[in-house]
Design a protein around this motif. Structure first.
Motif, PDB file in Angstrom:
ATOM      1  N   HIS A  28      36.093  -2.157  78.878  1.00 28.06           N
ATOM      2  CA  HIS A  28      34.740  -2.560  78.507  1.00 28.06           C
ATOM      3  C   HIS A  28      34.613  -4.086  78.401  1.00 28.06           C
ATOM      4  CE1 HIS A  28      31.084  -1.433  75.740  1.00 28.06           C
ATOM      5  NE2 HIS A  28      30.717  -2.052  76.844  1.00 28.06           N
ATOM      6  N   HIS A  80      26.672  -7.852  75.176  1.00 26.85           N
ATOM      7  CA  HIS A  80      28.042  -7.448  74.854  1.00 26.85           C
ATOM      8  C   HIS A  80      28.667  -8.337  73.789  1.00 26.85           C
ATOM      9  CE1 HIS A  80      27.686  -4.760  78.310  1.00 26.85           C
ATOM     10  NE2 HIS A  80      28.628  -4.063  77.689  1.00 26.85           N
ATOM     11  N   TRP A 129      20.955   0.688  75.026  1.00 23.32           N
ATOM     12  CA  TRP A 129      21.329   0.137  73.739  1.00 23.32           C
ATOM     13  C   TRP A 129      20.376   0.640  72.662  1.00 23.32           C
ATOM     14  CZ3 TRP A 129      25.381  -3.470  73.933  1.00 23.32           C
ATOM     15  CH2 TRP A 129      25.725  -3.917  75.219  1.00 23.32           C
ATOM     16  N   TRP A 164      25.922   2.806  76.746  1.00 28.42           N
ATOM     17  CA  TRP A 164      26.372   3.053  78.117  1.00 28.42           C
ATOM     18  C   TRP A 164      27.619   3.962  78.011  1.00 28.42           C
ATOM     19  CZ3 TRP A 164      25.694  -0.119  82.935  1.00 28.42           C
ATOM     20  CH2 TRP A 164      24.569  -0.942  82.889  1.00 28.42           C
ATOM     21  N   HIS A 166      30.318   3.765  79.481  1.00 30.11           N
ATOM     22  CA  HIS A 166      31.583   3.019  79.478  1.00 30.11           C
ATOM     23  C   HIS A 166      31.993   2.602  78.054  1.00 30.11           C
ATOM     24  CE1 HIS A 166      29.127  -0.908  80.425  1.00 30.11           C
ATOM     25  NE2 HIS A 166      29.284  -0.794  79.126  1.00 30.11           N
TER      26      HIS A 166
HETATM   27 MN    MN Z   1      28.768  -2.047  77.703  1.00 22.43          MN
END
Ligand code: MN
Length: 199
Positions: A28, A80, A129, A164, A166
């Motif tokens: 990630h 992120h 998100w 997400w 991931h």
């Molecule tokens: Mn992400």
């Protein structure tokens, strides 16, 4: 000049185990976040965007379909970094002080917040998100698809969870609800959120 860099993580890569494994972080952070940084640097190279701050690039390119690639990568770089800081080992619990008072006043209490935040995170269809954000002086819970971010809509992000696949698939597979619950119970960094509200 293309100079956006991958920021250091605020904790060791295995510090969020068992909720988020070092293996998840290795992909990630080491692959996905790094790729957004690399893509952004390539996209803004030799353009007038290269000299701008990340926040300014996000605000300037939001909603411009001709700049969707730049927006997506810039927003994902920012989102992120904000997400890493939204978590800490030994986090969770409930906020205190001004943040608690503001959640009580604007959202009807921490339990109601948790319900709304969990629901937003769970029902964000596909990638995206969930956020606690300050908009027009009031706290609000919002969900955003893909790279979209409250920053682009004049709101101030307070804390976020990445939903997400991931972010959780290696550790939770399809069980997004369990990831969200454990994230709130064990990782949410309310010190970071309180600083964002105050700042
Ligand atoms: Mn992400």
């Amino acid at each position: 000049m293309s100079n956006f860099a991958l920021p250091q993580l605020p904790w060791a890569d295995n510090a969020l185990e068992p909720v988020i494994s070092a293996r998840t972080i290795s992909f990630h952070y080491g692959k996905h976040h790094q790729a957004y940084v690399t893509n952004l640097n390539n996209l803004v190279k030799d353009t007038d965007l290269a000299a701008m701050s990340l926040e300014d690039i996000i605000k300037k390119t939001a909603g411009d379909s001709a700049k969707a690639g730049v927006f997506n990568n810039a927003a994902q770089v920012w989102n992120h970094t904000f997400y890493w800081n939204s978590m800490k080992p030994g986090g969770g619990g409930a906020p205190g002080g001004d943040l608690k008072a503001k959640i009580d006043a604007d959202l009807g209490g921490f339990d109601k917040f948790k319900e709304a935040f969990s629901q937003a995170a769970l029902t964000q269809f596909g990638s995206g998100w969930a956020w606690l954000a300050l908009k027009d002086g009031k706290l609000t819970v919002v969900k955003t698809p893909n790279a979209e971010t409250p920053l682009a809509t004049g709101a101030k992000p307070i804390i976020t969870i990445d939903v997400w696949e991931h972010a959780y698939y290696l550790d939770y597979q399809n069980r997004r609800a369990d990831y969200i619950k454990d994230w709130l119970d064990k990782l949410a960094n309310w010190d970071f959120a309180a600083k964002n509200l105050a700042g």
